[in-house]
Scaffold this active site. Structure first.
Site, PDB file in Angstrom:
ATOM      1  N   HIS A 196      -3.115  -3.140  -1.545  1.00  0.00           N
ATOM      2  CA  HIS A 196      -2.323  -3.256  -0.331  1.00  0.00           C
ATOM      3  C   HIS A 196      -3.027  -2.565   0.851  1.00  0.00           C
ATOM      4  CE1 HIS A 196       0.861  -1.484   2.316  1.00  0.00           C
ATOM      5  NE2 HIS A 196       1.215  -2.752   2.373  1.00  0.00           N
ATOM      6  N   GLU A 204      -5.710  -4.794   2.094  1.00  0.00           N
ATOM      7  CA  GLU A 204      -5.119  -5.866   2.913  1.00  0.00           C
ATOM      8  C   GLU A 204      -4.929  -5.378   4.360  1.00  0.00           C
ATOM      9  OE1 GLU A 204      -1.094  -6.550   4.451  1.00  0.00           O
ATOM     10  OE2 GLU A 204      -0.794  -6.625   2.273  1.00  0.00           O
ATOM     11  N   HIS A 205      -4.371  -4.181   4.510  1.00  0.00           N
ATOM     12  CA  HIS A 205      -4.181  -3.617   5.851  1.00  0.00           C
ATOM     13  C   HIS A 205      -5.513  -3.488   6.589  1.00  0.00           C
ATOM     14  CE1 HIS A 205      -0.100  -1.740   6.632  1.00  0.00           C
ATOM     15  NE2 HIS A 205       0.083  -2.436   5.529  1.00  0.00           N
ATOM     16  N   GLU A 237       5.236   2.673   6.257  1.00  0.00           N
ATOM     17  CA  GLU A 237       5.665   1.485   5.505  1.00  0.00           C
ATOM     18  C   GLU A 237       6.311   1.930   4.176  1.00  0.00           C
ATOM     19  OE1 GLU A 237       2.597  -1.406   4.785  1.00  0.00           O
ATOM     20  OE2 GLU A 237       4.004  -2.843   3.884  1.00  0.00           O
TER      21      GLU A 237
END
Lengths: 427, 427
Positions: free
Chosen positions: B67, B70-71, B142
């Protein structure tokens, strides 16, 4: 894409004959002015109606009927829009050409929808009391659980504080403490009034024969609808002397910062598109000022955006931040607001915002609900226009228009959901 | 260029595999404004133990790294990716799941330019120590946002009950601690191992000319240098059919408690047609037992044990699978009891043909509705392909299911030793 609007027995019918979907979508929208004293009773109505009809006396029978119709879906909802309280029933059915045993589902779904709205299960001349009691329990639970979602909580609290003296401050689902006092008779009375006085709009999107549908609707929805357009277009004359600052404390891991602006501009205004472009530069997209500054430059937030309520003249910015960054985040958001008001942005920013809005509008035409939403906006606006007209209006917005529109914005309330003092104090 | 026709659905898919291993699929949609693309790597949060490319010993990477990657890929260029797409009226986004990381594009104009940009930003990453550090603050927010979300917490609480070792129990975004350990070098290691074109799939749906797009991508790929494709070796965790914990209670600041019942998949290694049929059957079974048209739902709703948040789903990817049933409830114990009784009753009695037919119809209808959406098609086609299945086999598979098939799976999946329950409630 063409939407043809007509009136059948006083019901406003909006048809979009289009062959690119595998389904046909139907939405019935019932709209009446917000009334503080009956908001909770009205919110209960769609759920009671879904609880049973004369032909399908309980929820399970209705659900089974829907399953039989190739999983036709039926959702109802209650929401607020400007000064109106709105109940919607939304159905989606498979287009027959994709089924291995083709059957025409449209007529039977209109019958079912009509049955649900007009032929509820009756007991002693009013709603069935066991259905009402059941749905009272559910409504109460729905209202309470709304506050369990902390993002939702912050948004509801902001609106409650910002519109304290207007019916708009009450959630569309009503108030928990009023639910107990409702009964089959009182809710039925509110229902009868709604049938008499509300505006009914029926939207159908799919591959349809217009003339056939018109007469079908005329036959099925044979009641006369006597809606007389009571204008409750709202003019915001609230003078804001001082920004209201509200803070609640709960057990949360992250602070929720919601800021409410009055924009003094609604969808009924001729130059509303300028407000849309201004918001697109301000916070609507990940390419907007809020995202660039709060997230990309300062790493303060993961999500941050701003949203318009086009019928209320309301703009809300929302973000989730560390408790200690409250003041800094407010400062950055306000700096973006001032930048917009002072014209501190480029022509290229305006073009980019416009092309994003146009792209979004075109994308809406690719989904049945997007098309229905475009039709609803035309109804809200009070004149019919098509997507090309809207695109043209967006294209015409200039940098000066944006500055002009942003300068009307007035920050009304800053709401912050803080944590309980269980660790060291945040501020 | 290969061409596959799906006559019943009136769709055609064109495909090509390039010499570097990249597979591309194109579904032209007439009458659509939007072109939607997903560029997906078969790499997600569960891939945390593997042989890095070129190394002869396996490593375990920090939780949340897929993740995080991805960022960073979304923000690897000096000018933000979001702004660069916005200049062309397009928007990009990304998501990470247990087994996939997908980069998405949504555009209504400049299609070739936008597709090229999507390929380039994913295939030409650029990480620096500073940029990696800066991202930590954003991801921390997040994670905190999800920490405040009761349904998300409940889902991972349930997975922790189900799994002793499998990384499916780890939150996709990791923890604040784990992400703070991530370095630039870790990101490059994962990128080099999993972002080879041979491990990726590009799906494009919209009003495009397949031949031109396939050529465009070929030329784009030819310009770039990639190493020879190598088989990726992932190390699977030790996990048997037994659950980690058969029940647990989680404290969370909510007014309405939540209850979930989970079943762990005993044989999670199915792929291809076997998996497709198996998961269709499980979805049918859950609908039969607990759908809105079922006896169990009616009973629980009428007694006020559940409301319309009551739902169920089934997840199965290579190596892990589970079903989850539940929602908001004031009487969690009653819900657990009725769910258990319902499963036992179904095991004892023969399943009625008419009920199966009704549920199959419903499933067919919802599939047709789902494939209205280009996003659904692109995401799901990729997921199916990564599991050696074809999304467009769903309809024929559903149409051919029998009661026998369904009964077999009922006894296989719903076993006591693979069951767990989770209640989420206030202190």
């Amino acid at each position: 894409m063409h939407i043809s609007s007509s009136e059948q027995n006083g019901l406003h019918l909006h048809l979009c004959n289009i062959d690119k979907f595998k389904t046909t979508s139907i939405m019935l929208m019932i709209k009446a002015p917000l009334q503080e004293d009956i908001i909770t009773a009205r919110a209960l109505i769609p759920y009671v109606l879904n609880g049973g009809t004369t032909n399908y006396p309980n929820r399970k029978q209705i659900r089974k009927k829907l399953d039989e119709m190739y999983g036709a879906t039926l959702y109802s909802d209650v929401h607020k829009k400007g000064e109106y309280h709105i109940i919607t029933f939304e159905m989606e059915i498979s287009a027959e050409q994709y089924l291995s045993t083709p059957i025409c589902l449209l007529e039977s779904s209109l019958h079912l929808l009509h049955d649900i709205v007009y032929n509820p299960k009756i007991e002693n001349g009013v709603f069935d009391s066991s259905i009402v009691e059941q749905e009272k329990r559910s409504l109460k639970q729905r209202i309470i659980s709304m506050y369990d979602d902390k993002m939702r909580y912050a948004s509801l609290r902001l609106i409650e504080e910002m519109f304290k003296n207007e019916p708009y401050h009450i959630p569309a689902y009503g108030r928990e403490e009023e639910v107990d006092s409702l009964n089959a008779l009182t809710v039925y009375q509110v229902y009868e009034k709604l049938l008499q006085n509300a505006r009914f709009d029926l939207f159908i999107v799919g591959e349809v024969n217009e003339n056939e549908i018109k007469s079908m609707v005329q036959n099925i929805f044979s009641e006369q609808h006597n809606y007389s357009d009571i204008q409750c277009n709202f003019t915001d004359e609230q003078n804001i002397d001082e920004v209201k600052i509200v803070q609640d404390k709960l057990d949360v891991e992250q602070g929720k910062l919601f800021m409410g602006y009055r924009t003094f501009s609604t969808i009924q205004d001729e130059n509303y598109e300028a407000t849309r472009v201004a918001n697109a530069i301000f916070g609507r997209f990940p390419s907007s000022k809020l995202f660039i500054n709060l997230r990309e430059k300062e790493s303060l937030a993961y999500f941050t955006l701003s949203q318009l309520e086009s019928n209320k003249g309301l703009l809300i910015t929302m973000t989730g931040i560390d408790f200690n960054n409250y003041k800094y985040a407010v400062q950055i958001i306000r700096e973006q607001e001032y930048a917009l008001k002072n014209g501190d942005f480029t022509e290229a920013d305006v073009d980019q915002a416009k092309s994003m809005l146009i792209s979004q509008l075109l994308e809406a035409c690719d989904t049945p609900l997007g098309i229905i939403d475009i039709s609803i906006q035309a109804v809200d606006r009070g004149f019919s226009d098509n997507v090309n007209d809207q695109i043209r209006r967006i294209q015409m917005v200039s940098k000066d228009d944006v500055i002009h529109s942003a300068n009307k914005w007035d920050l009304d309330t800053i709401y912050f959901l803080n944590r309980n003092e269980r660790r060291e104090e945040g501020e | 260029m290969k061409e596959i026709k799906y006559n019943q659905l009136d769709e055609v898919i064109f495909s090509e595999q390039y010499s570097n291993g990249l597979e591309v699929f194109i579904l032209p949609k007439k009458g659509f404004h939007k072109t939607f693309a997903t560029f997906t790597t078969k790499y997600g949060s569960v891939d945390n133990h593997f042989f890095p490319v070129g190394k002869d010993s396996p490593i375990i990477v920090p939780d949340g790294i897929a993740h995080f990657l991805e960022h960073k890929i979304l923000e690897s260029k000096k000018n933000g990716i979001f702004q660069r797409f916005a200049k062309q009226g397009a928007s990009a986004n990304a998501f990470t799941s247990f087994t996939r990381t997908a980069y998405t594009l949504s555009a209504t104009s400049n299609i070739s330019k936008n597709i090229t940009m999507l390929l380039d930003f994913v295939q030409e990453p650029y990480f620096t120590d500073d940029l990696v550090e800066k991202e930590k603050g954003i991801i921390e927010q997040e994670i905190k946002m999800y920490d405040d979300n009761p349904d998300w917490r409940a889902r991972f609480g349930l997975l922790e009950n189900l799994y002793k070792n499998h990384p499916a129990k780890i939150d996709i975004a990791g923890t604040v601690n784990s992400i703070n350990q991530i370095t630039k070098e870790d990101l490059y290691t994962c990128y080099d191992t999993f972002y080879h074109p041979n491990n990726m799939l590009l799906f494009i749906v919209g009003s495009v000319n397949p031949e031109a797009v396939i050529k465009l991508i070929r030329n784009n790929q030819k310009r770039k240098k990639f190493r020879e494709p190598k088989e990726i070796i992932r190390i699977s965790s030790n996990e048997d059919a037994k659950v980690n914990r058969s029940s647990s209670v989680m404290k969370f600041p909510i007014q309405i408690p939540k209850v979930f019942i989970g079943y762990k998949e005993l044989n999670p290694m199915r792929q291809g047609k076997g998996l497709l049929k198996y998961e269709m059957i499980l979805n049918v079974l859950l609908e039969l037992m607990f759908g809105k048209g079922s006896q169990a739902y009616e009973k629980m709703y009428d007694k006020g044990h559940v409301d319309e948040t009551f739902t169920f789903d089934y997840t199965n990817e290579k190596g892990f699978g589970f079903s989850v049933i539940g929602g908001d409830s004031r009487n969690p114990e009653e819900v657990i009891k009725i769910v258990n009784e319902t499963i036992d009753n179904f095991k004892e009695k023969a399943i009625k043909k008419e009920d199966v037919q009704r549920v199959l119809k419903k499933k067919i209808g919802s599939f047709l509705s789902a494939i209205n959406s280009p996003q659904f098609i692109a995401n799901q086609f990729t997921r199916y392909r990564f599991n050696e299945m074809d999304l467009f086999d769903v309809l024929p598979t559903l149409e051919n299911l029998t009661e026998k098939d369904i009964e077999k799976v009922l006894h296989l999946h719903f076993c006591d030793e693979s069951k767990t329950t989770l209640v989420l409630k206030k202190n």
